[in-house]
Scaffold this motif. Structure first.
Motif, mmCIF file in Angstrom:
data_model
loop_
_atom_site.group_PDB
_atom_site.id
_atom_site.type_symbol
_atom_site.label_atom_id
_atom_site.label_comp_id
_atom_site.label_asym_id
_atom_site.label_seq_id
_atom_site.Cartn_x
_atom_site.Cartn_y
_atom_site.Cartn_z
ATOM 1 N N SER A 283 -35.914 -3.510 62.303
ATOM 2 C CA SER A 283 -36.831 -4.386 61.572
ATOM 3 C C SER A 283 -37.388 -3.721 60.330
ATOM 4 C CB SER A 283 -37.979 -4.822 62.485
ATOM 5 O OG SER A 283 -38.722 -3.696 62.917
ATOM 6 N N ASP A 284 -37.293 -2.376 60.250
ATOM 7 C CA ASP A 284 -37.772 -1.650 59.080
ATOM 8 C C ASP A 284 -36.781 -1.695 57.938
ATOM 9 O OD1 ASP A 284 -39.010 0.768 61.366
ATOM 10 O OD2 ASP A 284 -40.185 -0.762 60.333
ATOM 11 N N LEU A 285 -35.573 -2.154 58.158
ATOM 12 C CA LEU A 285 -34.534 -2.160 57.143
ATOM 13 C C LEU A 285 -34.583 -3.439 56.321
ATOM 14 C CD1 LEU A 285 -31.514 -0.791 59.237
ATOM 15 C CD2 LEU A 285 -32.936 0.466 57.607
ATOM 16 N N ALA A 286 -34.362 -3.278 55.016
ATOM 17 C CA ALA A 286 -34.326 -4.438 54.132
ATOM 18 C C ALA A 286 -32.968 -5.111 54.236
ATOM 19 C CB ALA A 286 -34.597 -4.003 52.696
ATOM 20 N N ASP A 287 -32.976 -6.427 54.514
ATOM 21 C CA ASP A 287 -31.721 -7.177 54.489
ATOM 22 C C ASP A 287 -31.512 -7.703 53.069
ATOM 23 O OD1 ASP A 287 -33.498 -9.274 54.229
ATOM 24 O OD2 ASP A 287 -33.229 -10.004 56.277
ATOM 25 N N TRP A 288 -30.484 -8.514 52.877
ATOM 26 C CA TRP A 288 -30.165 -8.980 51.530
ATOM 27 C C TRP A 288 -31.286 -9.842 50.956
ATOM 28 C CZ3 TRP A 288 -26.974 -6.843 48.388
ATOM 29 C CH2 TRP A 288 -25.828 -6.184 48.856
ATOM 30 N N ASP A 289 -31.903 -10.670 51.744
ATOM 31 C CA ASP A 289 -32.990 -11.506 51.239
ATOM 32 C C ASP A 289 -34.170 -10.658 50.780
ATOM 33 O OD1 ASP A 289 -31.581 -13.836 51.663
ATOM 34 O OD2 ASP A 289 -32.392 -14.158 53.688
ATOM 35 N N LYS A 290 -34.519 -9.651 51.572
ATOM 36 C CA LYS A 290 -35.632 -8.777 51.196
ATOM 37 C C LYS A 290 -35.298 -7.959 49.950
ATOM 38 C CE LYS A 290 -37.498 -8.251 55.881
ATOM 39 N NZ LYS A 290 -37.783 -7.285 56.968
ATOM 40 N N VAL A 291 -34.053 -7.536 49.827
ATOM 41 C CA VAL A 291 -33.638 -6.775 48.645
ATOM 42 C C VAL A 291 -33.768 -7.631 47.395
ATOM 43 C CG1 VAL A 291 -31.687 -5.669 47.506
ATOM 44 C CG2 VAL A 291 -32.113 -5.230 49.921
ATOM 45 N N LYS A 292 -33.290 -8.883 47.464
ATOM 46 C CA LYS A 292 -33.351 -9.765 46.302
ATOM 47 C C LYS A 292 -34.793 -10.037 45.884
ATOM 48 C CE LYS A 292 -29.044 -12.241 47.378
ATOM 49 N NZ LYS A 292 -28.445 -13.550 47.771
ATOM 50 N N THR A 293 -35.619 -10.382 46.856
ATOM 51 C CA THR A 293 -37.004 -10.706 46.543
ATOM 52 C C THR A 293 -37.764 -9.486 46.024
ATOM 53 O OG1 THR A 293 -36.976 -12.374 48.303
ATOM 54 C CG2 THR A 293 -39.132 -11.698 47.456
ATOM 55 N N GLY A 294 -37.568 -8.359 46.675
ATOM 56 C CA GLY A 294 -38.267 -7.142 46.260
ATOM 57 C C GLY A 294 -37.858 -6.683 44.875
ATOM 58 N N LEU A 295 -36.569 -6.696 44.576
ATOM 59 C CA LEU A 295 -36.105 -6.278 43.249
ATOM 60 C C LEU A 295 -36.638 -7.216 42.167
ATOM 61 C CD1 LEU A 295 -32.378 -5.239 43.844
ATOM 62 C CD2 LEU A 295 -34.254 -3.769 43.075
ATOM 63 N N ARG A 296 -36.623 -8.517 42.454
ATOM 64 C CA ARG A 296 -37.112 -9.461 41.458
ATOM 65 C C ARG A 296 -38.590 -9.202 41.145
ATOM 66 N NH1 ARG A 296 -35.204 -14.457 39.927
ATOM 67 N NH2 ARG A 296 -33.655 -14.419 41.605
ATOM 68 N N GLU A 297 -39.394 -8.959 42.182
ATOM 69 C CA GLU A 297 -40.814 -8.711 41.960
ATOM 70 C C GLU A 297 -41.036 -7.401 41.195
ATOM 71 O OE1 GLU A 297 -43.382 -7.218 45.098
ATOM 72 O OE2 GLU A 297 -44.665 -8.963 44.775
ATOM 73 N N ILE A 298 -40.297 -6.387 41.551
ATOM 74 C CA ILE A 298 -40.455 -5.086 40.882
ATOM 75 C C ILE A 298 -40.127 -5.204 39.396
ATOM 76 C CG2 ILE A 298 -39.481 -2.764 40.718
ATOM 77 C CD1 ILE A 298 -39.176 -2.822 43.788
ATOM 78 N N LEU A 299 -39.068 -5.902 39.069
ATOM 79 C CA LEU A 299 -38.642 -5.992 37.674
ATOM 80 C C LEU A 299 -39.543 -6.920 36.863
ATOM 81 C CD1 LEU A 299 -34.769 -6.124 38.210
ATOM 82 C CD2 LEU A 299 -36.136 -4.185 37.415
#
Length: 385
Positions: A283-299
């Motif tokens: 559960s601590d690992l980022a899946d593809w949805d979390k990666v997409k959302t997190g990268l978008r927010e960071i950028l």
């Protein structure tokens, strides 16, 4: 004062002949005309002829006896002033001549004199003179280069700079150590593979930096690197890591690929599982949805005037903001840079080389930011209740 007798005059002439100089006097001293009695010559043998013209035979005999009894005066040479030997002086890494010599040496190695490389080269020179761990201030070094009339300072990507020699052609002067183009013969790569696979534990560890690793390989006098410049060896190390899978990293050092963390990560990527023990559960690992959302927010949240972030910061930002582990191997990639270039993220980000490292930037105008990975996780938790 004038000499009082012939003996004193002869001594003075012999004194002048004791100095091995062209004018008969010590080097660095003003020329002094040695007084000679009227009718006498500076050559003792000629004195005999002169005396015959003015004195009787007895006087001539006296002069001859006198010349035979006279011994040259042995003089101690004047001690010169101590020479200003730079080897005996404290090493000044920011001396303009030292900086120029370092730049010249990088040209000879076919390495572009970037500020950070020039700084290393000066520290290496200092170490050979007994000044170990000399820290060269990069700002003062740039200031010296700016004021040097035969050095041109050129701005480079990523805030770096290079010190180039005026009126020196740049075409093919340096090796592009980041180039993916492989122009080296297959025979060389086969010899390199045999060598790296043959290394035992005592010899397999090489310095982690590409520049230092290349220096270590050159110092080993390897046949397959014979007549290669240091710039070429740096490029070979880069290709051996990035393409050939002959070298990899282990705890910050460069080692043969089969001993490296790189190979372990590749195997983990094949099985799509994390490669570290830092994660407590899946559960601590980022899946593809979390990666997409997190990268978008960071950028989207980049400060004004900033368009990219260093690739090395991406994982740290996921941990600090979302308490989530971004594992490239769990998503099927052995490198983070490959993960961020996956087709699934092509509309969100791009990865490119900038200066001496990789950066991540938005692929284009990004739309409104959706729920963050943490918010998504909280929403799932609320629905579960």
């Amino acid at each position: 004062p004038k000499p009082t007798n012939l003996n004193e005059s002869t001594n003075m002439m012999n004194y002048s002949r004791a100095w091995p100089t062209t004018n008969g006097m010590p080097a660095g001293l003003p020329h002094v005309q040695v007084p000679v009695p009227q009718g006498m010559h500076s050559n003792p043998n000629q004195n005999v002829q002169n005396v015959q013209n003015v004195q009787n035979v007895q006087n001539v005999q006296n002069v001859q006896n006198l010349n035979q009894s006279c011994q040259p005066v042995i003089c101690q040479p004047v001690q010169p002033w101590p020479r200003q030997n730079k080897e005996s002086q404290p090493f000044n890494a920011l001396d303009m001549n030292e900086v120029t010599t370092a730049v010249e040496s990088l040209y000879a190695d076919e390495l572009k004199p970037y500020g950070r490389i020039l700084r290393k080269r000066l520290a290496e020179k200092a170490e050979t003179m007994g000044y170990a761990n000399l820290d060269v201030d990069i700002k003062r070094l740039k200031s010296v280069c700016d004021t040097c009339p035969w050095i041109f300072v050129q701005a480079e990507e990523g805030g770096d700079w290079s010190a180039l020699l005026q009126n020196r052609p740049l075409h093919n002067a340096f090796v592009d150590v980041y180039s993916p183009q492989d122009s080296y013969p297959l025979k060389m790569w086969q010899a390199a593979e045999d060598y790296f696979e043959s290394l035992d534990d005592a010899h397999m560890v090489l310095p982690g930096g590409r520049y230092s690793c290349a220096q270590a390989l050159v110092s080993r006098g390897l046949d397959f690197l014979h007549k290669r410049s240091l710039g070429q060896v740096c490029h070979i190390v880069q290709l051996a890591i990035s393409q050939k899978k002959l070298l990899g990293y282990l705890n910050g050092a460069v080692v043969p690929y089969k001993r490296s963390q790189s190979m372990i990560k590749e195997r983990c990527a094949e099985k799509q599982r994390p490669c570290t023990n830092t994660t407590r559960s899946s559960s601590d690992l980022a899946d593809w949805d979390k990666v997409k959302t997190g990268l978008r927010e960071i950028l989207v949240s980049l400060s004004p005037g900033t368009s990219t972030i260093p690739l090395s910061n991406v994982k740290r930002l996921f941990r600090s903001r979302y308490h989530t582990e971004l594992s490239e191997t769990a998503l099927g990639h052995s490198k983070l840079s490959e993960l961020l270039q996956d087709p699934k993220l092509k509309d969100i980000c791009h990865v490119r080389l900038q200066g001496h490292g990789y950066v991540v930037g938005p692929a284009g105008p990004l739309g409104p930011v959706g729920p963050t990975p943490n918010a998504q996780q909280n929403q799932h938790g609320q629905h579960g209740q």
